[in-house]
Scaffold this active site. Sequence first.
Site, PDB file in Angstrom:
ATOM      1  N   ASP A  81     -20.902  -5.627 -16.706  1.00 23.68           N
ATOM      2  CA  ASP A  81     -20.799  -5.561 -17.164  1.00 23.68           C
ATOM      3  C   ASP A  81     -20.210  -6.221 -18.595  1.00 23.68           C
ATOM      4  OD1 ASP A  81     -19.331  -3.833 -17.246  1.00 23.68           O
ATOM      5  OD2 ASP A  81     -19.990  -1.784 -17.312  1.00 23.68           O
ATOM      6  N   SER A  82     -18.837  -7.201 -18.013  1.00 22.00           N
ATOM      7  CA  SER A  82     -19.001  -7.231 -18.970  1.00 22.00           C
ATOM      8  C   SER A  82     -19.520  -8.215 -19.798  1.00 22.00           C
ATOM      9  CB  SER A  82     -17.383  -8.359 -17.907  1.00 22.00           C
ATOM     10  OG  SER A  82     -17.873  -9.225 -17.190  1.00 22.00           O
ATOM     11  N   ASP A 125     -22.487  -5.302 -11.299  1.00 17.94           N
ATOM     12  CA  ASP A 125     -22.143  -3.573 -11.293  1.00 17.94           C
ATOM     13  C   ASP A 125     -23.208  -2.756 -12.104  1.00 17.94           C
ATOM     14  OD1 ASP A 125     -19.578  -3.023 -12.001  1.00 17.94           O
ATOM     15  OD2 ASP A 125     -19.326  -4.827 -14.061  1.00 17.94           O
ATOM     16  N   LYS A 149     -21.230  -2.079  -7.847  1.00 18.19           N
ATOM     17  CA  LYS A 149     -19.780  -1.114  -8.271  1.00 18.19           C
ATOM     18  C   LYS A 149     -20.685  -0.547  -9.117  1.00 18.19           C
ATOM     19  CE  LYS A 149     -17.262  -3.473 -11.420  1.00 18.19           C
ATOM     20  NZ  LYS A 149     -16.916  -2.893 -12.071  1.00 18.19           N
ATOM     21  N   GLU A 171     -18.283   3.102 -11.278  1.00 14.99           N
ATOM     22  CA  GLU A 171     -17.444   3.356 -12.512  1.00 14.99           C
ATOM     23  C   GLU A 171     -16.935   4.795 -12.363  1.00 14.99           C
ATOM     24  OE1 GLU A 171     -15.623   2.182 -16.730  1.00 14.99           O
ATOM     25  OE2 GLU A 171     -17.228  -0.389 -15.697  1.00 14.99           O
ATOM     26  N   GLU A 187      -8.041  -0.471 -11.868  1.00 17.13           N
ATOM     27  CA  GLU A 187      -8.003  -1.884 -12.972  1.00 17.13           C
ATOM     28  C   GLU A 187      -7.091  -1.112 -14.242  1.00 17.13           C
ATOM     29  OE1 GLU A 187     -10.296  -3.239 -17.082  1.00 17.13           O
ATOM     30  OE2 GLU A 187     -11.322  -2.353 -15.628  1.00 17.13           O
TER      31      GLU A 187
END
Length: 263
Positions: free
Chosen positions: A45-46, A84, A112, A114, A180
């Site tokens: 999602d960067s 993501d 992935k 978070e 991270e």
Amino acid sequence: MKTVTINTLRELKEAGEKFSVLTCYDSTFSTRINEAGVEVMLVGDSLGMVLQGHDSTLPVTVEDIAYHTQAVKRGNQHALIMADLPFMSDSSLATLLENSASLMRAGAHLVKIEGDAWLAEGITQLSQRGIPVCAHLGLTPQTVNQLGGYKVQGRGDAGQALIDAAIKLEAAGASLLLLECVPTHIGEAVTRAVKCPVIGIGAGPKTDGQVLVLHDMLGITVGKTAKFVKNFMLEASSIPEALAAYHKEVKSGEFPAEEHCFK
């Protein structure tokens, strides 16, 4: 090169061999990253920041990730594709399952997500349905407003809590972990505490794999770059050469160096 699977990464960890990960958002770079030997591509999602021009990852949608996952799949030859789950795509169990299924249909090999220890139930439900999961711990950009900015996590008492969360999420069914912006000793402790492969970004040299945002390692990101970033274009004559150098330095342990780590 043989097709990379989760079992491949587990075997690399057991053998004490590192693996490399890069973000990727399109077919052309997917092909070039494959040629460099990189084992895992992350459709992150960067993209909200490096492609769409947002100041955070929060505006990114599941549809955005699915679109770019499809593009990355078209250029892929052997790498594992991780996608993501963007902001609030796991707001309920039903939403989590449907959004994860959408990304798998788009071409992802795993998703992935978070969070922290509270991810356990969702991870179990996904793994039971055949969807492998990478749990993203430490600095989680989707919670940047709650964290008060992009700050190092896992210092002091929070370090043990992070280790405990990693153990819990592996037990819940996580196939991979991503750490991270945590101190080097926490990255090493988590990697030793779990059997599943651990990917680091700003988590020190002792994790099993390393990941960087593609635009960061090519030195084309607009604005300030993080401490853990290395510009591989500085000593390369071409993008393919920079990609190959990144992969080589991760595999050899040369990257990350001390200057890329947090104490």
